[in-house]
Design an enzyme around this catalytic site. Structure first.
Site, PDB file in Angstrom:
ATOM      1  N   CYS A 214       4.407   2.010  12.747  1.00 52.35           N
ATOM      2  CA  CYS A 214       5.427   2.876  12.130  1.00 52.35           C
ATOM      3  C   CYS A 214       5.857   4.065  12.839  1.00 52.35           C
ATOM      4  O   CYS A 214       6.789   4.476  12.474  1.00 52.35           O
ATOM      5  CB  CYS A 214       4.483   3.143  10.851  1.00 52.35           C
TER       6      CYS A 214
ATOM      7  N   GLN B 239      -6.441  -1.120   5.212  1.00 55.31           N
ATOM      8  CA  GLN B 239      -7.243  -1.625   6.302  1.00 55.31           C
ATOM      9  C   GLN B 239      -8.573  -2.312   5.898  1.00 55.31           C
ATOM     10  O   GLN B 239      -9.001  -3.231   6.626  1.00 55.31           O
ATOM     11  CB  GLN B 239      -7.480  -0.919   7.502  1.00 55.31           C
TER      12      GLN B 239
ATOM     13  N   ALA C  54       0.841  -1.367   0.083  1.00 48.18           N
ATOM     14  CA  ALA C  54      -0.015   0.187   0.058  1.00 48.18           C
ATOM     15  C   ALA C  54       0.776   1.444   0.048  1.00 48.18           C
ATOM     16  O   ALA C  54       0.460   2.493  -0.569  1.00 48.18           O
ATOM     17  CB  ALA C  54      -0.971   0.052   1.051  1.00 48.18           C
ATOM     18  N   THR C  55       2.112   1.308   0.440  1.00 46.58           N
ATOM     19  CA  THR C  55       2.977   2.340   0.497  1.00 46.58           C
ATOM     20  C   THR C  55       3.255   2.867  -0.875  1.00 46.58           C
ATOM     21  O   THR C  55       3.066   3.937  -0.986  1.00 46.58           O
ATOM     22  CB  THR C  55       4.272   2.183   1.543  1.00 46.58           C
TER      23      THR C  55
HETATM   24  C1  LIG Z   1      -0.151  -1.041   6.602  1.00 45.24           C
HETATM   25  C2  LIG Z   1      -0.916   0.450   6.031  1.00 45.24           C
HETATM   26  C3  LIG Z   1      -0.204   0.948   4.925  1.00 45.24           C
HETATM   27  C4  LIG Z   1       1.117   0.407   4.479  1.00 45.24           C
HETATM   28  O1  LIG Z   1       1.067  -0.710   3.605  1.00 45.24           O
HETATM   29  P1  LIG Z   1       2.187  -1.371   3.310  1.00 45.24           P
HETATM   30  O2  LIG Z   1       1.799  -2.560   2.471  1.00 45.24           O
HETATM   31  O3  LIG Z   1       2.944  -2.287   4.585  1.00 45.24           O
HETATM   32  O4  LIG Z   1       3.150  -0.723   2.500  1.00 45.24           O
HETATM   33  C5  LIG Z   1      -0.789   2.073   4.397  1.00 45.24           C
HETATM   34  N1  LIG Z   1      -1.932   2.513   4.531  1.00 45.24           N
HETATM   35  C6  LIG Z   1      -2.629   2.137   5.723  1.00 45.24           C
HETATM   36  C7  LIG Z   1      -3.920   2.623   6.265  1.00 45.24           C
HETATM   37  C8  LIG Z   1      -2.129   0.816   6.372  1.00 45.24           C
HETATM   38  O5  LIG Z   1      -2.687   0.167   7.373  1.00 45.24           O
END
Ligand SMILES: *Cc1c(COP(=O)(O)O)cnc(C)c1O
Length: 383
Positions: A328, A181, A73-74
Protein backbone atom coordinates in the site's frame (compact mmCIF):
# COMPACT_ATOMS: atom_id res chain seq x y z
CA UNK A 1 7.90 -15.63 -20.70
CA UNK A 2 7.52 -17.23 -17.27
CA UNK A 3 5.85 -15.05 -14.70
CA UNK A 4 7.91 -14.35 -11.58
CA UNK A 5 7.62 -16.61 -8.53
CA UNK A 6 4.83 -15.18 -6.40
CA UNK A 7 6.10 -14.56 -2.87
CA UNK A 8 3.87 -11.65 -1.90
CA UNK A 9 1.11 -13.41 0.03
CA UNK A 10 0.76 -10.56 2.54
CA UNK A 11 -0.45 -8.34 -0.31
CA UNK A 12 -3.00 -10.82 -1.58
CA UNK A 13 -3.36 -14.51 -2.39
CA UNK A 14 -4.84 -16.38 -5.35
CA UNK A 15 -8.30 -17.81 -4.78
CA UNK A 16 -8.25 -21.51 -3.99
CA UNK A 17 -9.96 -23.56 -6.73
CA UNK A 18 -12.35 -24.93 -4.11
CA UNK A 19 -13.33 -21.38 -3.18
CA UNK A 20 -14.01 -20.44 -6.80
CA UNK A 21 -16.06 -23.62 -7.35
CA UNK A 22 -18.20 -22.83 -4.30
CA UNK A 23 -18.79 -19.25 -5.48
CA UNK A 24 -19.69 -19.82 -9.13
CA UNK A 25 -23.33 -20.98 -8.78
CA UNK A 26 -24.07 -17.83 -6.76
CA UNK A 27 -23.24 -15.57 -9.71
CA UNK A 28 -25.76 -17.26 -12.01
CA UNK A 29 -28.24 -19.88 -10.76
CA UNK A 30 -28.58 -18.59 -7.21
CA UNK A 31 -28.41 -14.89 -8.00
CA UNK A 32 -31.19 -13.75 -5.68
CA UNK A 33 -31.08 -10.86 -3.23
CA UNK A 34 -30.89 -12.13 0.35
CA UNK A 35 -33.23 -9.31 1.33
CA UNK A 36 -36.00 -10.67 -0.94
CA UNK A 37 -37.91 -12.42 1.81
CA UNK A 38 -40.95 -13.21 -0.35
CA UNK A 39 -39.56 -15.88 -2.71
CA UNK A 40 -37.19 -18.79 -3.16
CA UNK A 41 -34.45 -16.77 -4.92
CA UNK A 42 -34.04 -14.63 -1.82
CA UNK A 43 -34.19 -17.62 0.51
CA UNK A 44 -31.42 -19.44 -1.39
CA UNK A 45 -29.11 -16.45 -1.08
CA UNK A 46 -30.04 -15.93 2.55
CA UNK A 47 -29.32 -19.59 3.35
CA UNK A 48 -25.87 -19.46 1.72
CA UNK A 49 -25.03 -16.25 3.59
CA UNK A 50 -26.25 -17.73 6.88
CA UNK A 51 -23.98 -20.72 6.35
CA UNK A 52 -20.94 -18.52 5.69
CA UNK A 53 -21.80 -16.42 8.74
CA UNK A 54 -21.86 -19.59 10.87
CA UNK A 55 -18.49 -20.75 9.55
CA UNK A 56 -16.92 -17.38 10.28
CA UNK A 57 -18.45 -17.15 13.75
CA UNK A 58 -17.33 -20.68 14.66
CA UNK A 59 -13.82 -19.91 13.38
CA UNK A 60 -13.33 -17.18 15.99
CA UNK A 61 -15.54 -18.43 18.82
CA UNK A 62 -18.35 -15.94 18.15
CA UNK A 63 -22.06 -16.27 17.37
CA UNK A 64 -23.45 -15.64 13.87
CA UNK A 65 -25.32 -12.51 15.03
CA UNK A 66 -21.96 -10.95 15.90
CA UNK A 67 -20.67 -11.05 12.30
CA UNK A 68 -21.22 -8.05 10.00
CA UNK A 69 -20.13 -8.45 6.38
CA UNK A 70 -18.10 -5.61 4.89
CA UNK A 71 -16.10 -5.04 1.71
CA UNK A 72 -12.88 -6.06 3.44
CA UNK A 73 -10.64 -5.27 6.37
CA UNK A 74 -10.27 -1.58 5.48
CA UNK A 75 -13.99 -1.06 5.80
CA UNK A 76 -14.19 -3.26 8.90
CA UNK A 77 -11.45 -1.20 10.58
CA UNK A 78 -13.19 2.06 9.67
CA UNK A 79 -16.52 0.75 10.95
CA UNK A 80 -14.98 -0.48 14.20
CA UNK A 81 -12.88 2.58 15.01
CA UNK A 82 -15.17 5.35 13.81
CA UNK A 83 -18.24 3.40 14.92
CA UNK A 84 -16.93 3.08 18.48
CA UNK A 85 -15.71 6.69 18.55
CA UNK A 86 -19.14 7.94 17.53
CA UNK A 87 -20.93 5.74 20.07
CA UNK A 88 -18.71 6.27 23.10
CA UNK A 89 -17.39 9.85 22.80
CA UNK A 90 -19.46 10.97 25.76
CA UNK A 91 -17.54 8.46 27.90
CA UNK A 92 -14.12 9.51 26.60
CA UNK A 93 -12.19 10.61 23.55
CA UNK A 94 -8.90 8.77 23.96
CA UNK A 95 -7.90 5.88 21.66
CA UNK A 96 -4.71 3.82 21.74
CA UNK A 97 -3.21 2.09 18.72
CA UNK A 98 0.22 0.88 17.62
CA UNK A 99 2.72 2.69 15.43
CA UNK A 100 3.05 -0.52 13.40
CA UNK A 101 -0.63 -0.81 12.43
CA UNK A 102 -1.81 -0.96 8.82
CA UNK A 103 -2.83 2.40 7.35
CA UNK A 104 -6.42 1.14 7.42
CA UNK A 105 -6.20 1.57 11.21
CA UNK A 106 -3.80 4.52 11.38
CA UNK A 107 -5.72 6.71 8.94
CA UNK A 108 -9.14 6.37 10.63
CA UNK A 109 -7.36 7.23 13.89
CA UNK A 110 -5.71 10.29 12.31
CA UNK A 111 -9.10 11.30 10.95
CA UNK A 112 -10.60 11.05 14.44
CA UNK A 113 -7.73 13.16 15.77
CA UNK A 114 -8.78 15.87 13.31
CA UNK A 115 -12.25 15.75 14.89
CA UNK A 116 -10.90 16.27 18.39
CA UNK A 117 -10.15 12.74 19.59
CA UNK A 118 -6.83 12.11 21.27
CA UNK A 119 -4.84 9.24 19.81
CA UNK A 120 -1.84 7.55 21.38
CA UNK A 121 0.31 5.85 18.74
CA UNK A 122 2.09 3.40 20.99
CA UNK A 123 5.70 2.52 20.13
CA UNK A 124 6.67 -1.14 19.91
CA UNK A 125 9.84 -2.92 21.01
CA UNK A 126 12.72 -3.56 18.61
CA UNK A 127 11.24 -7.00 17.81
CA UNK A 128 7.88 -5.45 16.88
CA UNK A 129 6.03 -6.67 19.95
CA UNK A 130 3.98 -4.42 22.18
CA UNK A 131 5.32 -3.80 25.69
CA UNK A 132 2.38 -4.54 28.00
CA UNK A 133 3.68 -2.20 30.72
CA UNK A 134 3.79 0.64 28.21
CA UNK A 135 0.23 -0.16 27.20
CA UNK A 136 -0.92 -0.29 30.80
CA UNK A 137 0.64 3.10 31.49
CA UNK A 138 -1.00 4.58 28.39
CA UNK A 139 -4.51 3.57 29.49
CA UNK A 140 -6.48 6.49 30.94
CA UNK A 141 -9.88 6.97 32.50
CA UNK A 142 -11.08 8.49 29.22
CA UNK A 143 -9.67 5.71 27.00
CA UNK A 144 -12.51 4.10 25.06
CA UNK A 145 -10.65 1.82 22.63
CA UNK A 146 -7.40 -0.03 22.08
CA UNK A 147 -6.76 -1.16 18.50
CA UNK A 148 -3.86 -3.61 18.19
CA UNK A 149 -3.37 -5.89 15.20
CA UNK A 150 -3.20 -9.67 15.48
CA UNK A 151 -0.47 -10.24 12.88
CA UNK A 152 1.58 -7.55 11.19
CA UNK A 153 1.34 -7.36 7.40
CA UNK A 154 5.03 -6.45 6.95
CA UNK A 155 6.99 -8.29 9.62
CA UNK A 156 4.41 -10.95 10.52
CA UNK A 157 4.79 -10.31 14.25
CA UNK A 158 1.98 -11.75 16.37
CA UNK A 159 0.84 -9.49 19.20
CA UNK A 160 -0.12 -11.07 22.55
CA UNK A 161 -3.86 -10.70 22.03
CA UNK A 162 -4.99 -12.49 25.21
CA UNK A 163 -2.77 -10.31 27.39
CA UNK A 164 -3.89 -7.11 25.68
CA UNK A 165 -7.51 -8.25 25.93
CA UNK A 166 -7.22 -9.01 29.63
CA UNK A 167 -5.71 -5.59 30.31
CA UNK A 168 -8.45 -3.82 28.36
CA UNK A 169 -11.30 -5.79 29.92
CA UNK A 170 -9.88 -5.08 33.36
CA UNK A 171 -9.98 -1.36 32.65
CA UNK A 172 -13.35 -1.40 30.91
CA UNK A 173 -11.78 -0.38 27.58
CA UNK A 174 -12.92 -1.93 24.28
CA UNK A 175 -10.38 -4.01 22.36
CA UNK A 176 -10.35 -4.09 18.56
CA UNK A 177 -7.94 -6.22 16.56
CA UNK A 178 -7.20 -6.13 12.84
CA UNK A 179 -6.91 -9.84 12.07
CA UNK A 180 -6.63 -9.50 8.27
CA UNK A 181 -3.33 -11.40 8.21
CA UNK A 182 -4.19 -13.75 11.07
CA UNK A 183 -7.49 -15.38 10.13
CA UNK A 184 -6.90 -18.93 8.96
CA UNK A 185 -3.19 -18.74 9.81
CA UNK A 186 -3.23 -18.76 13.62
CA UNK A 187 -5.95 -19.77 16.11
CA UNK A 188 -8.23 -16.89 17.14
CA UNK A 189 -10.80 -16.97 19.95
CA UNK A 190 -12.71 -13.84 20.89
CA UNK A 191 -13.66 -15.30 24.28
CA UNK A 192 -10.24 -16.51 25.41
CA UNK A 193 -8.60 -13.37 24.03
CA UNK A 194 -11.31 -11.00 25.31
CA UNK A 195 -11.64 -9.35 21.90
CA UNK A 196 -14.59 -6.98 21.42
CA UNK A 197 -14.19 -6.17 17.73
CA UNK A 198 -12.23 -8.02 15.04
CA UNK A 199 -11.64 -7.14 11.37
CA UNK A 200 -11.36 -9.91 8.81
CA UNK A 201 -10.80 -10.16 5.06
CA UNK A 202 -11.00 -13.03 2.57
CA UNK A 203 -8.33 -12.19 0.01
CA UNK A 204 -5.33 -12.82 2.27
CA UNK A 205 -6.51 -16.36 2.90
CA UNK A 206 -7.16 -17.66 -0.65
CA UNK A 207 -10.70 -16.30 -0.70
CA UNK A 208 -12.66 -13.81 -2.76
CA UNK A 209 -11.46 -10.22 -3.14
CA UNK A 210 -13.63 -7.35 -1.95
CA UNK A 211 -15.24 -9.08 1.01
CA UNK A 212 -14.55 -9.16 4.72
CA UNK A 213 -16.29 -8.93 8.05
CA UNK A 214 -16.34 -7.20 11.38
CA UNK A 215 -16.99 -9.16 14.55
CA UNK A 216 -18.85 -7.02 17.09
CA UNK A 217 -19.36 -8.47 20.58
CA UNK A 218 -23.03 -8.67 21.61
CA UNK A 219 -22.69 -9.66 25.27
CA UNK A 220 -20.32 -9.13 28.21
CA UNK A 221 -20.09 -6.34 27.17
CA UNK A 222 -22.56 -5.46 24.41
CA UNK A 223 -20.57 -3.24 22.05
CA UNK A 224 -22.30 -0.34 20.32
CA UNK A 225 -21.09 0.90 16.95
CA UNK A 226 -22.55 3.71 14.91
CA UNK A 227 -23.11 2.60 11.28
CA UNK A 228 -20.98 4.35 8.66
CA UNK A 229 -23.23 3.35 5.71
CA UNK A 230 -26.92 4.17 5.83
CA UNK A 231 -29.48 2.72 3.45
CA UNK A 232 -31.42 -0.49 3.17
CA UNK A 233 -30.92 -1.60 6.76
CA UNK A 234 -28.91 -4.74 5.96
CA UNK A 235 -26.76 -6.32 8.69
CA UNK A 236 -29.18 -5.13 11.37
CA UNK A 237 -28.76 -1.55 10.23
CA UNK A 238 -25.01 -1.58 10.90
CA UNK A 239 -23.88 -1.86 7.28
CA UNK A 240 -26.38 -1.02 4.58
CA UNK A 241 -25.93 -2.35 1.05
CA UNK A 242 -27.03 -5.49 -0.80
CA UNK A 243 -24.92 -8.41 0.37
CA UNK A 244 -22.71 -10.05 -2.25
CA UNK A 245 -23.71 -13.69 -1.97
CA UNK A 246 -20.89 -15.11 -4.16
CA UNK A 247 -18.18 -13.14 -2.35
CA UNK A 248 -19.59 -14.09 1.05
CA UNK A 249 -19.74 -17.77 0.02
CA UNK A 250 -16.09 -17.41 -1.03
CA UNK A 251 -15.16 -15.92 2.33
CA UNK A 252 -16.88 -18.73 4.20
CA UNK A 253 -15.31 -21.43 2.07
CA UNK A 254 -11.83 -19.90 2.34
CA UNK A 255 -12.02 -19.75 6.12
CA UNK A 256 -13.46 -23.27 6.34
CA UNK A 257 -10.57 -24.68 4.28
CA UNK A 258 -7.92 -22.65 6.12
CA UNK A 259 -9.14 -23.82 9.50
CA UNK A 260 -9.32 -27.45 8.50
CA UNK A 261 -5.81 -27.38 7.03
CA UNK A 262 -4.22 -24.89 9.42
CA UNK A 263 -1.89 -27.12 11.39
CA UNK A 264 -0.53 -29.07 8.42
CA UNK A 265 -0.27 -25.97 6.23
CA UNK A 266 1.43 -23.87 8.92
CA UNK A 267 4.03 -26.57 9.48
CA UNK A 268 4.78 -26.89 5.76
CA UNK A 269 4.94 -23.15 5.10
CA UNK A 270 7.04 -22.49 8.19
CA UNK A 271 9.41 -25.19 6.98
CA UNK A 272 9.79 -23.35 3.66
CA UNK A 273 10.28 -20.03 5.44
CA UNK A 274 12.93 -21.39 7.80
CA UNK A 275 14.73 -23.11 4.94
CA UNK A 276 14.75 -19.86 2.97
CA UNK A 277 16.11 -17.87 5.90
CA UNK A 278 18.76 -20.56 6.45
CA UNK A 279 19.90 -20.18 2.83
CA UNK A 280 19.78 -16.38 2.91
CA UNK A 281 22.02 -16.18 5.95
CA UNK A 282 24.99 -16.81 3.65
CA UNK A 283 24.53 -13.18 2.57
CA UNK A 284 26.83 -11.01 4.62
CA UNK A 285 25.04 -8.21 6.50
CA UNK A 286 21.52 -9.63 6.19
CA UNK A 287 19.17 -9.02 9.12
CA UNK A 288 15.83 -10.51 10.10
CA UNK A 289 13.22 -7.85 10.92
CA UNK A 290 10.72 -8.63 13.66
CA UNK A 291 10.60 -11.29 16.36
CA UNK A 292 12.29 -14.52 15.25
CA UNK A 293 9.57 -16.95 16.37
CA UNK A 294 6.50 -14.92 17.41
CA UNK A 295 5.49 -14.36 13.77
CA UNK A 296 3.33 -15.72 10.95
CA UNK A 297 4.64 -19.02 9.56
CA UNK A 298 4.92 -17.65 6.00
CA UNK A 299 6.53 -14.30 6.79
CA UNK A 300 10.17 -13.46 6.21
CA UNK A 301 11.26 -9.83 6.33
CA UNK A 302 14.93 -9.02 5.89
CA UNK A 303 17.17 -6.02 5.43
CA UNK A 304 20.43 -6.12 3.55
CA UNK A 305 23.34 -3.84 4.41
CA UNK A 306 25.22 -1.99 1.71
CA UNK A 307 22.78 -2.33 -1.18
CA UNK A 308 20.34 0.15 -2.64
CA UNK A 309 16.77 -0.93 -1.87
CA UNK A 310 15.32 0.22 -5.19
CA UNK A 311 18.09 -1.40 -7.21
CA UNK A 312 17.57 -4.63 -5.27
CA UNK A 313 13.84 -4.74 -5.95
CA UNK A 314 14.34 -3.83 -9.60
CA UNK A 315 16.87 -6.62 -10.13
CA UNK A 316 14.65 -9.18 -8.41
CA UNK A 317 11.48 -8.22 -10.30
CA UNK A 318 11.85 -10.57 -13.29
CA UNK A 319 12.34 -13.59 -11.04
CA UNK A 320 10.47 -12.93 -7.80
CA UNK A 321 7.26 -11.03 -7.07
CA UNK A 322 8.18 -9.71 -3.64
CA UNK A 323 7.65 -6.41 -1.94
CA UNK A 324 9.63 -3.90 -0.03
CA UNK A 325 7.69 -2.52 2.90
CA UNK A 326 3.94 -2.80 2.42
CA UNK A 327 2.30 -2.84 -1.00
CA UNK A 328 0.00 0.00 0.00
CA UNK A 329 2.90 2.39 0.55
CA UNK A 330 5.41 1.09 -1.99
CA UNK A 331 4.03 3.41 -4.69
CA UNK A 332 5.60 6.30 -2.84
CA UNK A 333 9.23 5.82 -2.04
CA UNK A 334 9.34 6.22 1.71
CA UNK A 335 10.83 3.83 4.21
CA UNK A 336 8.25 1.57 5.81
CA UNK A 337 6.67 3.10 8.93
CA UNK A 338 6.73 -0.38 10.49
CA UNK A 339 10.48 -0.82 10.09
CA UNK A 340 11.02 2.73 11.31
CA UNK A 341 8.97 1.93 14.42
CA UNK A 342 11.39 -0.96 15.11
CA UNK A 343 14.16 1.64 15.19
CA UNK A 344 15.79 0.54 11.93
CA UNK A 345 18.01 3.18 10.32
CA UNK A 346 16.55 4.45 7.03
CA UNK A 347 19.16 2.75 4.84
CA UNK A 348 18.20 -0.65 6.27
CA UNK A 349 14.50 0.16 6.10
CA UNK A 350 14.89 1.01 2.40
CA UNK A 351 16.88 -2.14 1.66
CA UNK A 352 14.24 -4.49 3.00
CA UNK A 353 12.41 -7.38 1.40
CA UNK A 354 9.13 -8.87 2.57
CA UNK A 355 8.54 -12.45 1.53
CA UNK A 356 5.07 -13.87 1.98
CA UNK A 357 5.12 -17.61 1.43
CA UNK A 358 1.77 -19.27 0.88
CA UNK A 359 -0.31 -22.35 0.13
CA UNK A 360 0.78 -22.73 -3.48
CA UNK A 361 4.52 -22.15 -3.10
CA UNK A 362 6.87 -25.09 -3.50
CA UNK A 363 10.26 -25.85 -2.00
CA UNK A 364 11.81 -25.51 -5.46
CA UNK A 365 10.38 -22.00 -5.84
CA UNK A 366 11.66 -20.90 -2.44
CA UNK A 367 15.11 -22.31 -3.15
CA UNK A 368 15.24 -20.58 -6.53
CA UNK A 369 14.11 -17.30 -4.96
CA UNK A 370 16.69 -17.47 -2.17
CA UNK A 371 19.52 -18.15 -4.60
CA UNK A 372 18.34 -15.33 -6.82
CA UNK A 373 18.54 -12.92 -3.86
CA UNK A 374 22.04 -14.13 -3.04
CA UNK A 375 23.18 -13.63 -6.66
CA UNK A 376 21.56 -10.22 -7.02
CA UNK A 377 23.04 -8.89 -3.77
CA UNK A 378 26.45 -10.16 -4.87
CA UNK A 379 26.24 -8.50 -8.27
CA UNK A 380 25.02 -5.20 -6.78
CA UNK A 381 27.96 -5.22 -4.41
CA UNK A 382 30.41 -6.08 -7.17
CA UNK A 383 29.42 -3.05 -9.21
C1 LIG B 1 -4.60 -6.29 3.73
C2 LIG B 1 -4.76 -5.68 5.07
C3 LIG B 1 -5.78 -4.75 5.32
C4 LIG B 1 -6.70 -4.26 4.23
O1 LIG B 1 -7.63 -5.26 3.93
P1 LIG B 1 -8.58 -5.11 2.65
O2 LIG B 1 -9.49 -6.29 2.79
O3 LIG B 1 -7.68 -5.21 1.47
O4 LIG B 1 -9.30 -3.84 2.76
C5 LIG B 1 -5.90 -4.25 6.58
N1 LIG B 1 -5.08 -4.64 7.57
C6 LIG B 1 -4.10 -5.52 7.38
C7 LIG B 1 -3.25 -5.94 8.52
C8 LIG B 1 -3.91 -6.08 6.12
O5 LIG B 1 -2.93 -6.95 5.93
Amino acid sequence: MDRPIYLDCHATTPADDRVLAAMLPYFTTYFGNASSVGHAYGWEAEAAIAQAREILAAAIGATPEEIIFTSGATEANNLAIKGVAESYFSRGRHIITLQTEHNAVLDPCRYLASLGFEITFLPVQADGLIDLDTLEKALRDDTILVSAMAANNEIGVLQPLAEIGALCRDRNVLFHTDAAQAIGKIPLDVEAMKIDLMSLTAHKVYGSKGIGALYVRRRNPRVQIAPQFHGGGQERGLRAGTLSTPLIVGLGKAVEIALKEMSAESARIQGLRDRMWQTLQSVEGIHLNGHSTQRLPGNLNVSVEGVDGQALLLALQPVIAVSSGSACTSAKIAPSHVLQALGLPDVLAYASLRFGIGRFNTEEECDRAAHCVIDVVQSLRDR
